[in-house]
Design an enzyme around this catalytic site. Sequence first.
Site, short mmCIF file in Angstrom:
data_model
loop_
_atom_site.label_atom_id
_atom_site.label_comp_id
_atom_site.label_asym_id
_atom_site.label_seq_id
_atom_site.Cartn_x
_atom_site.Cartn_y
_atom_site.Cartn_z
CG HIS A 107 -1.76 -1.08 1.51
ND1 HIS A 107 -1.35 -2.23 2.14
CD2 HIS A 107 -3.07 -1.26 1.23
CE1 HIS A 107 -2.36 -3.06 2.23
NE2 HIS A 107 -3.43 -2.51 1.68
CG ASP A 110 1.79 -1.03 3.39
OD1 ASP A 110 1.08 -0.68 4.35
OD2 ASP A 110 1.43 -1.87 2.53
CG ASP A 315 -5.29 -11.58 6.93
OD1 ASP A 315 -6.08 -12.14 6.15
OD2 ASP A 315 -5.18 -10.34 7.00
CG ASP A 345 -3.34 -9.92 2.62
OD1 ASP A 345 -2.81 -9.50 3.66
OD2 ASP A 345 -4.32 -9.36 2.09
#
Length: 443
Positions: A107, A110, A315, A345
Amino acid sequence: MGTIIGQKEFFKGIGQIKFEGEESDNPLAYRFYDKNQLVFGKPMKEHFKFAVAYWHSFVNSGNDPFGVGTKKYPWMESKDTTKRAHQKMDAAFEFISKLDLEYFCFHDFDLIDEGNSISESEKRLNDISDYCLLKMEKSNIKPLWGTANLFSNPRYMNGAATNPDFNVVSYAAAQVKNAIDITLKLKGENYVFWGGREGYMSLLNTDMKRELDNLATFLHMAKDYGRSQGFKGCFFIEPKPMEPSKHQYDYDAATVIGFLKEYGLDKDFKLNIEVNHATLANHTFDHELQTAANSNMLGSIDANRGDYQNGWDTDQFPNNIYEIIEALLVIIRSGGLQGGGINFDAKTRRNSTDLEDLFYSHIGGIDIFARSLLITQKIIEDSDYISMLNNRYSSFETDTGKKFTRGKLTMEDMNAYAKKSNEPKLKSGNQELFENLINRHIR
Ligand code: XUL
Ligand code: CO
């Protein structure tokens, strides 16, 4: 090893992770992932294009709603934003090259913390992407995909592209423009939209039709911008039914495909299917993959797994061989992933606080895919699986069955055929036989 280690080595004592074969008991080695081994005529690494998720491995410090972070990673220490971002990137490149992988996913924020204005964020993203380019020159690591974080900042509490306030929508667009720019600059192969807050909590205060129309307008705009800048990769939508929104617009693969077709976005967009999102939507992972493949939209995967007892997105790293084989049967039979790869992920558990845990988790995830691929090859090439499956549909290969398939029969023809052939005999689906066949090959 074609690696660049930053000024500082973060993962001291951990060398290059290598393939050592099934007999190895070295926890820091691959037992099945032999990247150049040909499977179905293609090297393993090309089947998978494994990517490390920047956010889970280098940003997340293990905080949850009940407590602060537990992971005291050395690249998180500096008080200086730029230095911290550089060290985080050094750690990321060191980690990815030690794992002998070539991709990461990110992202925008990030890579470096968001600034106090769009211009400040733009400047920061420019700087950190320059630094990334320097690191890329000395390695063969690049983004599998980039995306914009349109869910963490409070301004997005009512959504980003679907926000009822145009000012927020334009802010989100500014952010997406920058995220597309850096994805392109870093030679990212794809661009992802995950709409965590593109949804709603209550229909009482929501004009759903207007929000969906706005979402489509926003996606068209982003796609046109990317194409105008020379982006040749795929745009992906990542379905998820809920969390953080109660009703997320990108509920599941079928919903997203319907949306893309309704708004004329289906030529440029494909799907990024995540395991834990599939199970939250009460589907299996392979169901979601097959649904995407049916529309020629199976683009990429976010690999992880959920928890049988928890109803949220945990996750965890994938470790269920049966689930991965079922998935690979779909992926291989539909011709592979289109443009994308396998992004982990997934995050280590909050109490997995050693630096080694980042390696164990990725090695485990990579090896479970590699092992499952080898088994899938045996199932497809050496077993009766495909003929058993085809056999269930053999009646469509008869003269009349073929005519039906080609759309050449009328209801009157069907009526006449049914009268002539009488009550159909029951034909077993043999589900347990199929299940046993898969199990028999797991060794
Ligand atoms: C959230 C999720 C995201 C997307 C990228 O559940 O999966 O990390 O993959 O925004
Ligand atoms: Co995801």
